[in-house]
Design an enzyme around this catalytic site. Sequence first.
Site, PDB file in Angstrom:
ATOM      1  CG  HIS A 152      -2.046  -1.167   1.265  1.00 51.55           C
ATOM      2  ND1 HIS A 152      -2.273  -2.064   2.464  1.00 51.55           N
ATOM      3  CD2 HIS A 152      -2.599  -1.502   0.541  1.00 51.55           C
ATOM      4  CE1 HIS A 152      -3.067  -2.659   2.499  1.00 51.55           C
ATOM      5  NE2 HIS A 152      -3.747  -2.093   0.700  1.00 51.55           N
ATOM      6  CE  LYS A 158     -14.134  -6.646   3.765  1.00 51.80           C
ATOM      7  NZ  LYS A 158     -13.566  -6.024   2.432  1.00 51.80           N
ATOM      8  NE  ARG A 203      -2.123  -7.272  -4.434  1.00 51.93           N
ATOM      9  CZ  ARG A 203      -3.195  -7.802  -3.820  1.00 51.93           C
ATOM     10  NH1 ARG A 203      -2.592  -8.094  -2.328  1.00 51.93           N
ATOM     11  NH2 ARG A 203      -4.606  -7.738  -3.707  1.00 51.93           N
ATOM     12  CB  SER A 233      -4.251  -6.735   4.409  1.00 55.46           C
ATOM     13  OG  SER A 233      -4.101  -5.788   3.901  1.00 55.46           O
TER      14      SER A 233
HETATM   15  O1  PNS Z   1      -9.258  -2.920  -0.113  1.00 57.99           O
HETATM   16  P1  PNS Z   1     -10.053  -3.110  -0.390  1.00 57.99           P
HETATM   17  O2  PNS Z   1     -11.291  -3.767  -0.097  1.00 57.99           O
HETATM   18  O3  PNS Z   1      -9.929  -4.023  -1.626  1.00 57.99           O
HETATM   19  O4  PNS Z   1     -11.368  -1.954  -0.850  1.00 57.99           O
HETATM   20  C1  PNS Z   1     -12.743  -1.924  -1.685  1.00 57.99           C
HETATM   21  C2  PNS Z   1     -13.450  -0.293  -1.162  1.00 57.99           C
HETATM   22  C3  PNS Z   1     -13.392  -0.185   0.018  1.00 57.99           C
HETATM   23  C4  PNS Z   1     -12.576   0.032  -2.365  1.00 57.99           C
HETATM   24  C5  PNS Z   1     -14.449  -0.924  -2.047  1.00 57.99           C
HETATM   25  O5  PNS Z   1     -15.533  -2.139  -1.435  1.00 57.99           O
HETATM   26  C6  PNS Z   1     -15.406   0.549  -1.570  1.00 57.99           C
HETATM   27  O6  PNS Z   1     -15.115   1.162  -2.758  1.00 57.99           O
HETATM   28  N1  PNS Z   1     -16.821   0.838  -0.987  1.00 57.99           N
HETATM   29  C7  PNS Z   1     -17.709   1.460  -0.627  1.00 57.99           C
HETATM   30  C8  PNS Z   1     -18.730   0.995  -1.976  1.00 57.99           C
HETATM   31  C9  PNS Z   1     -18.804   1.466  -2.823  1.00 57.99           C
HETATM   32  O7  PNS Z   1     -18.681   2.621  -3.596  1.00 57.99           O
HETATM   33  N2  PNS Z   1     -18.578   0.435  -3.574  1.00 57.99           N
HETATM   34  C10 PNS Z   1     -18.295   0.508  -5.600  1.00 57.99           C
HETATM   35  C11 PNS Z   1     -19.319   0.716  -6.513  1.00 57.99           C
HETATM   36  S1  PNS Z   1     -20.140  -0.599  -6.118  1.00 57.99           S
END
Ligand code: PNS
Length: 176
Positions: A31, A55, A104, A142
């Site tokens: 990150h 979550k 990645r 992570s």
């Molecule tokens: O580190 P991650 O878990 O891959 O991050 C995922 C994240 C937080 C970027 C994604 O789940 C997110 O943007 N959630 C907020 C809700 C949203 O706007 N989702 C995208 C449109 S469906």
Amino acid sequence: MTDTKKSGAKKSGAKKIAIYPGSFDPLTNGHVDVIERALEIFDEVIVAVLHNPSKKSLFTSEERVEMIKDSMNGFKPVQVDTFDGLLVEYARMKNAVAVIRGMRAISDFENEFQMALMNRKLNKDVQSVFLMTGLRWIFTSSSIIKEAAQFGGDISDMVPTPVKLKLMEKFPKLNC
Ligand code: PNS
């Protein structure tokens, strides 16, 4: 000229802000590598931790924010925040022009592609920018770090020191 181009031109003189969203449970050196690359392009990066109590996570969002702040050492162009709800709404509120996601391997692509297209449908003014992590961090995630750490595996070169110390608190077996 498309609407997207028009709005891009309108914003061209302003500070370019990007949101780097994620769970960051916890922050890894992968990150950090993405944040550093994003700062080569944008004036400011907001690391936005998703606050989603439903979550399951190892660290609370407050703990995650604290670890990121400690790891960034007060570095000015990096802000750390939490968000809930729609990412693009948060981006709009922060006047961000882009959402950064780290890439990645090809296995990341499908989910990221889907999310980027949905985000574009919801807000065409925010661009998704994918940055390749350094080769050294290609296998870092992570989840794999948490898995190794809980059984005492040495993950000290995969996370910033403040994260290593927090992992040691959670997993007494961990002795880096
Ligand atoms: O580190 P991650 O878990 O891959 O991050 C995922 C994240 C937080 C970027 C994604 O789940 C997110 O943007 N959630 C907020 C809700 C949203 O706007 N989702 C995208 C449109 S469906």
